[in-house]
Motif scaffolding. Structure first.
Motif: not given
Length: 99
Positions: A66-82
């Motif tokens: 929960a701490r790491e993933m929202p700022g992870e560049p490789a996950a930006a596509g997913f989190f950018g849609l939230i």
């Protein structure tokens, strides 16, 4: 250690695109957290909000992700849609059953 559910209820700007990005996020979670990541379920509620259920081996693993993933560049596509996050919780699994 006790299995932990991470529950997040949120809005998405484009639920279809978010769903399409999901496989990449799950692959990243498997790669990054290995055996600590036990699975994930994405669901849509009747009110249109989305619910994410992630299963973790421990509360520590859930908190770390929960701490790491929202700022992870490789996950930006997913989190950018939230969009708006209504609720996020971690809960200890007391009982589970599988068919």
């Amino acid at each position: 250690m006790s299995t932990t559910i991470e529950y997040v209820r949120f809005e998405a700007t484009d639920p279809a695109e978010l769903t399409a990005q999901r496989d990449g996020l799950v692959a990243l979670l498997r790669e990054r957290y290995g055996a600590d990541f036990l699975g994930a379920y994405l669901a849509r509620s009747q009110d249109g909000s989305l619910m994410d259920f992630l299963l973790w081996s421990s509360p520590e693993a859930a908190a770390r992700a929960a701490r790491e993933m929202p700022g992870e560049p490789a996950a930006a596509g997913f989190f950018g849609l939230i969009g708006e996050v209504h609720e996020m919780r971690h809960a200890e699994v007391l009982h589970s059953a599988r068919p």
